[in-house]
Design an enzyme around this catalytic site. Structure first.
Site, PDB file in Angstrom:
ATOM      1  N   GLU A  52       0.817  -1.220   0.000  1.00 31.76           N
ATOM      2  CA  GLU A  52       0.000   0.000   0.000  1.00 31.76           C
ATOM      3  C   GLU A  52       0.850   1.268   0.000  1.00 31.76           C
ATOM      4  OE1 GLU A  52      -0.184  -2.668   1.961  1.00 31.76           O
ATOM      5  OE2 GLU A  52      -2.181  -2.997   2.782  1.00 31.76           O
ATOM      6  N   ARG A 184       9.572 -23.498  -7.496  1.00 26.97           N
ATOM      7  CA  ARG A 184      10.363 -23.902  -6.324  1.00 26.97           C
ATOM      8  C   ARG A 184      10.745 -22.709  -5.465  1.00 26.97           C
ATOM      9  NH1 ARG A 184      14.803 -28.158  -8.887  1.00 26.97           N
ATOM     10  NH2 ARG A 184      13.373 -29.935  -9.085  1.00 26.97           N
TER      11      ARG A 184
END
Ligand code: AOF
Ligand code: ZN
Length: 363
Positions: A52, A184
């Site tokens: 934000e 991964r």
């Protein structure tokens, strides 16, 4: 750009944190002013700035009267970062749309704080997609008994993971391999069964363009603990830690030898206990890459949350190694259908990502 499009963009931005922010959530944010995205942000690094404030900073003065779209309810707590709610209320943002509520009890309550300060708040736009993107984070907060478990298999059209000689190399193509290295990077640990490790001698490391913040550790499930010291996962445990999960009946001499090589040994008599010890050892998410026996055993016990299936356009025949073995028979009338989270081409291969249960967000 409308709010839905801006939220879709915020979800795209959030992926940029993959491999860098776990066990914290992937978060993306867009500031929308007069139908235009004037600020974009994402959570880029664990413990660092939240999505934000990054988006608000880019928007500058244009936050006044604007709408903030964010993939997770803004936090209301002092953690490694100050509360986003305070930054939002002083920025002049008039309306906040969050895709899902924050399931983390320590950080939650942001929507109420914002409303109390006079900001309009709506939660739920593209909530299903946000829940799916943060499935592993949701699991961490909701279920402390085991890690989030992903299963990744590359199979032939006839559901084989290796040919009749046991070779599994190069079933899938280049793009699928790049995907696997990317995948991964977002997990805390990468696992395989003992047979697969003995047969293929895999390295189970991340070798793609995305560098994970912490290299996932390697985990080998082997009841007998029969792993030669020359195998890559044992030999290179000093570079990338390897954990071996063996049964309490495994020969003590083998266990000592593995420990002497620097491998961590955990003893567990069933898969539930094995996963519990991994979680206690700090593994929040585990990607299992085979073989068929381990995949089947986990699936049979309901211990797989998400299946990443790479399907390659070739046939390996009757003698090939089945992708999943030991699954009990289920009558069609009683089957559980998995939910498709994603499907797309990976070069000549096809990726299908499926969830055992829909990842329902919290609101
Ligand atoms: C993030 N990135 O962009 C947002 C988060 O320890 P902290 O201060 O980083 O707080 C982590 C918690 O904050 C996290 O579990 C989640 O509930 C909330 N929001 N976290 O890492 C972000 N917006
Ligand atoms: Zn925050």
């Amino acid at each position: 750009m409308n709010e839905r499009e801006a939220m879709a963009r915020a979800l795209d931005l959030a992926w940029r944190g993959w491999g860098r922010v776990q066990p914290n959530p992937l978060v993306g944010a867009v500031v929308l002013a007069a139908g235009e995205a004037v600020g974009e942000g994402w959570h880029a690094e664990y413990g660092e700035r939240h999505a934000e404030p990054a988006a608000l900073e880019q928007a500058g003065e244009r936050t006044r009267g604007a709408t903030l779209l964010v993939t997770l309810e803004p936090c209301a707590h002092y953690g490694r970062q100050p509360p986003c709610t305070d930054i939002i209320t002083t920025s002049g943002i008039r309306r906040v749309v969050a895709a899902m509520a924050d399931p983390n009890p320590i950080a939650a309550g942001g929507a109420d704080r914002l409303r109390a300060a006079g900001v309009e708040v709506e939660i739920g736009l593209l909530g299903q997609a946000a829940g799916s993107q943060n499935a592993s984070f949701l699991h961490r907060v909701r279920d402390p008994s085991r890690p989030f478990v992903g299963l990744k298999l590359a199979t032939s059209l006839d559901g084989r993971i290796a040919d009749s000689e046991g070779s599994s190399r190069w079933i899938s193509g280049e793009e699928a391999r790049a995907y696997v290295h990317w995948l991964r990077a977002g997990f805390d640990a990468i696992a395989a069964g003992g047979r697969t490790v003995r047969a293929d001698d895999p390295s189970l490391t991340v070798r793609g363009s995305l560098q994970p913040r912490v290299a996932p550790r390697r985990v080998v499930f082997t009841e007998s603990a029969d792993l030669d010291r020359g195998l890559t996962v044992v030999r290179t445990t000093g570079d990338t830690p390897t954990t071996v999960i063996a049964s309490t009946t495994a020969p003590a001499a083998r266990l000592r030898e593995l420990e002497a090589s620097g491998v961590t040994v955990l003893l567990a008599d069933d898969l539930e206990a094995a996963l519990r010890s991994l979680r206690q050892a700090g593994v929040m998410s585990l990607l299992v890459e085979g073989g068929g026996k381990l995949a089947g055993a986990l699936l049979a016990r309901g211990l797989v949350d998400r299946y990443h299936w790479v399907q390659s356009p070739l046939w390996l025949g009757e003698g090939g190694v089945p992708a999943v073995s030991g699954l009990p028979d289920t009558a069609i009338a009683n089957v559980e259908r998995w939910e498709v989270a994603e499907r797309r081409p990976l070069g000549g291969d096809t990726l299908l990502v499926m969830d055992r249960r829909p990842c329902s967000p919290a609101w």
